[in-house]
Design an enzyme around this catalytic site. Structure first.
Site, PDB file in Angstrom:
ATOM      1  N   ASP A 142     -38.150   4.103  -4.876  1.00 50.73           N
ATOM      2  CA  ASP A 142     -37.969   3.600  -6.232  1.00 50.73           C
ATOM      3  C   ASP A 142     -38.696   4.600  -7.128  1.00 50.73           C
ATOM      4  OD1 ASP A 142     -37.373   2.235  -8.513  1.00 50.73           O
ATOM      5  OD2 ASP A 142     -38.098   0.297  -7.821  1.00 50.73           O
TER       6      ASP A 142
HETATM    7  C1  BGC Z   1     -36.319   0.258 -10.893  1.00 49.98           C
HETATM    8  C2  BGC Z   1     -35.082   0.572 -10.070  1.00 49.98           C
HETATM    9  C3  BGC Z   1     -34.238   1.583 -10.768  1.00 49.98           C
HETATM   10  C4  BGC Z   1     -35.065   2.834 -11.007  1.00 49.98           C
HETATM   11  C5  BGC Z   1     -34.310   3.915 -11.711  1.00 49.98           C
HETATM   12  C6  BGC Z   1     -37.063   1.519 -11.308  1.00 49.98           C
HETATM   13  O1  BGC Z   1     -38.021   1.220 -12.251  1.00 49.98           O
HETATM   14  O2  BGC Z   1     -37.180  -0.566 -10.166  1.00 49.98           O
HETATM   15  O3  BGC Z   1     -34.358  -0.605  -9.827  1.00 49.98           O
HETATM   16  O4  BGC Z   1     -33.092   1.868 -10.035  1.00 49.98           O
HETATM   17  O5  BGC Z   1     -36.186   2.487 -11.814  1.00 49.98           O
HETATM   18  O6  BGC Z   1     -34.080   3.578 -13.029  1.00 49.98           O
END
Ligand code: BGC
Length: 765
Positions: free
Chosen positions: A229
């Protein structure tokens, strides 16, 4: 491209560089070897492709796209085909926009209705989440675009999301928090998995070897790459060794240097780096080989599909006196700011820049006899007397009132959790005052997760529309006026009070320690066991028609756990209009030595029926549907016994049931010791005959010795009942035979018996 050859041509530095992003959304390229960069983007409810200023918090704009119903809404559809269709459409948008991987779907379980990101997740039930997410993934990937199922794993709160530690036992992990991921990997064949921010039992998901390698790859056969993530990588070297291949976004080369240094210092096997690079390039190659930016992106067509699907996901919670569907031509007062400015998606990384949005008022344009009053402000919680007075006046003049209410953006979002289940006071007060002057009040709710409804007894109809995507206004109209017969069912229980929720005592954790003390008893698994009174149960939803169920047939009444069971049931539309029914199958373990929920969802089918039409719905059940996770076996296990096969309209409304006797074919490993108690020894097929003599001697010595002098029923013998005696015997350890027999039975004799029982001694001739 021969990837193995390419990797053999790379320098150590080049290999390390490929294991992190070039920027926010791109993998790195190596020009001298002809390796291109590819782009990944959020989702998952539409494409969130950013062209310039990048961020992962939904701050900067992204290109104009189509916003579909969010996962919580889609889940209410209980419709695998709808999930697949949305996936396919998103896949097309990615092809058109040259995005290789869409970041989603999110399949985390709704442990508590408080989680700020619940609007992005499907359900409190792993089977429902797993089926829908797998279909979505198959849809996207049928267009040769990858998905990234997230957030792996046990990421069920936003509070302290980058540091909190989800602490749970193995059974809870396996039965509740992993199965949806497992299904998306095994059945959906997701190209990538996104590991979560949190820790699991002390170890960050991004460096959790057990999760990322042992379970994901060795057990489930995952063959794609794991991406962190955004910003989840803590110890990058440990992460790579654990199986986290791609770090996102870029760490400015810092972590790449660490990988290089670790290989040079002999702390990281270069082969692991090669493997990570291979996995990343393989996924990119799958995309590149079939990439086609000429693929049309029919946004208007997708908007129409978004409308159709949103309408089919709405859940009719109450409809007293068949107030709905509304009849055109009647005087209708539409009240509520959300009727003009709908809330149709959630905040954060999933925020889509919709190319158009329809509100209920837009959809009603041109319809006669419709008035509008704002009723409340979206900002601020305090009731606005002027707006309420105006709404009350409009309500008095109307035959029917439709109040569009729900949760403002600030109430639920990525990044933080809710603290309560209330709607804004301004809206609750409005509903109460309007319903007081017009008994024909309908409430439509736009929210991502359950709310309290203190006014439920005062209004005649409630339509839970969830966050229905950009076509929500038209979809709301379709359902209100009966162009679409509602067929959504709640994918989560609606509790009466926050205090009733399963994780109430421990949700959020103490600092970083989030102990999942409710274990497997999440959602209806808890409520049904405790018989908690609910606002609305899991699986519940009404229709404008009625359905009956008959002829539940099981292909057998007894089976081994290695067999499959075919279940069939006939469903008839007994009403006057066409409609769709969600047929839900639950399995109830009737007798068990482990704690089990009253019932668990093991199948669901959505079928369309014309008035008077009947159809047979079939399900196939296998071992896993009867099993629980056994920690000693480290595997799924079926206990021999009777299981109820239940067909329900919700987890609280079982309409038909039949029993099947399932024989477990795997015996649990047993090991007896001097401390094993008689109850367990007697229950064991092999031990029972061996200890028969001892049992008898024990019971004799425990029984009160008859005394002719004592009259019957005196105080001394009354103090020891037969039940008490038998309990004393059952709970006594084997070793106590020595004491009770006054030494007639010796330890040597017991030890010999244990050796035979445990298979390390031969029975005497
Ligand atoms: C979120 C993800 C997301 C990623 C990219 C993170 O803060 O938890 O779900 O895909 O950012 O934007």
């Amino acid at each position: 491209m021969d990837l193995h050859y390419l990797i053999s041509q790379m320098t150590l530095e080049e290999k390390a560089s490929l294991c992190s992003g070039a920027d926010f959304w791109h993998t790195k390229a190596i020009e001298r070897l002809g390796i291109p960069a590819v782009m990944v983007s959020d989702g998952p409810h539409g494409l969130r492709k950013q062209r310039q200023d990048a961020d992962h918090l939904g701050i900067n704009d992204s290109i104009r796209a189509v916003c579909f119903p969010t996962a919580s809404c889609l889940a209410a559809g209980f419709d695998k085909e709808a999930a697949r269709e949305i996936g396919t459409m998103i896949g097309d948008s990615c092809r058109h926009e040259e995005v290789a991987v869409v970041l989603g779907p999110g399949v985390n379980i709704k442990r508590s209705p408080l989680c700020g990101r619940n609007f992005e997740y499907f359900s409190e039930d792993p089977l429902l989440a797993g089926h829908l997410a797998a279909a979505y993934v198959q849809g996207v990937q049928s267009r040769s675009i990858g998905t990234s199922v997230k957030h792996f794993a046990a990421n069920n709160q936003e509070h302290r999301r980058m540091s909190s530690d989800s602490i749970m036992d193995e059974r809870t992990l396996r039965e509740i928090y992993l199965p949806a991921f497992e299904q998306v990997v095994k059945e959906g064949k997701a190209w990538t998995v996104m590991c979560s921010y949190n820790r699991l039992n002390g170890v960050y998901a991004s460096q959790n070897h057990r999760l990322l390698t042992q379970i994901l790859r060795d057990e489930w056969g995952f063959d794609g790459y794991v991406v962190s993530d955004w910003g989840a990588a803590s110890d990058r070297v440990m992460g790579l060794a654990a199986g986290m291949d791609l770090e996102m976004p870029s760490s400015g080369g810092e972590n790449d240097k660490r990988l290089v240094a670790a290989v040079k210092a002999g702390q990281l096997d270069e082969k692991l780096l090669d493997l990570a690079v291979l996995r990343i390039l393989q996924v990119s190659q799958r995309y590149l080989q079939n990439a086609d930016p000429q693929t049309p992106w029919d946004k208007e067509g997708q908007h129409r599909a978004a409308r159709r699907i949103a309408a089919e996901c709405m859940v009719l919670l109450k409809n007293e006196g068949s107030l709905l569907p509304l009849k055109a031509g009647k005087r209708i007062a539409v009240i509520g700011k959300f009727a003009r400015e709908p809330r149709f998606q959630g905040g954060g990384s999933s925020h889509v820049n919709s190319f158009k949005v329809s509100s209920l008022l837009d959809a009603l344009e041109g319809m006669e006899n419709v008035t509008y009053a704002q009723g409340y402000d979206i900002a601020g919680e305090q009731p606005d007397e002027r707006l309420i007075d105006e709404a009350v006046r409009a309500a008095k003049d109307a035959e029917t009132v439709v109040i569009v209410a729900g949760l403002p953006d600030a109430f639920e979002s990525e990044g933080y959790d809710r603290e309560h289940l209330r709607m804004p006071q301004s809206q609750n007060e409005l509903i109460r005052r309007v319903a007081a002057v017009n008994p024909n009040t309908v409430v439509v709710l736009y929210n991502g997760s359950p709310v309290e409804m203190p006014w439920i007894g005062q209004v005649k109809a409630v339509l839970e529309a969830y966050l229905g995507g950009q076509a929500v206004g038209e979809a709301t109209k379709d359902v209100l006026f009966g162009d679409v017969n509602p067929s959504g069912r709640l994918p989560e229980s609606f509790p009466l009070r926050l205090e009733d929720t399963p994780a109430f005592l421990s949700y959020g954790g103490e600092k970083d320690k989030a102990v999942y003390s409710e274990g497997i008893f999440v959602g209806y698994r808890c409520y049904d066991k405790k018989k908690t009174e609910l606002l609305f149960p899991f699986g519940y939803g009404l229709s404008y028609t009625s359905f009956t169920y008959a002829n539940l047939r099981l292909s057998k009444t007894g089976m081994d756990d290695t067999d499959t069971l075919l279940v069939r049931v006939d469903v008839t539309n007994t009403g006057k209009v066409a409609g769709k029914e969600v047929v839900q199958l639950y399995v109830a373990d009737r007798e068990s030595t482990v704690f089990r929920p009253v019932r668990e969802l093991k199948g669901f089918e959505k079928i369309a029926l014309a008035p008077g039409e009947s159809r047979t719905v079939s399900f196939e059940l296998g071992r896993r549907d009867f099993a629980y996770w056994n920690e000693a076996l480290h595997d799924w296990h079926v206990e021999t016994g009777s299981f109820g096969i239940q067909i329900g309209r919700s987890s609280r409304d079982i309409v038909l049931e039949a029993d099947v006797l399932v024989r477990g074919t795997v015996a649990l490993p047993t090991h007896f010791t001097m401390d094993s108690i008689f109850m367990d020894l007697q229950a064991d097929e092999r031990a029972a005959p061996l200890i028969a003599g001892l049992s008898h001697a024990m019971q004799q010595s425990l029984a009160p010795q008859g005394d002719a002098e004592q009259p019957e029923g005196d105080a001394a013998s009354a103090a020891i009942t037969a039940d008490m005696l038998s309990a004393m015997f059952r709970y006594s350890p084997l070793r106590s035979t020595v004491m009770f027999s006054g030494g007639r039975v010796g330890f040597a004799q017991l030890e010999q018996m244990l050796r035979i029982l445990n298979g390390d001694g031969k029975p005497e001739a």
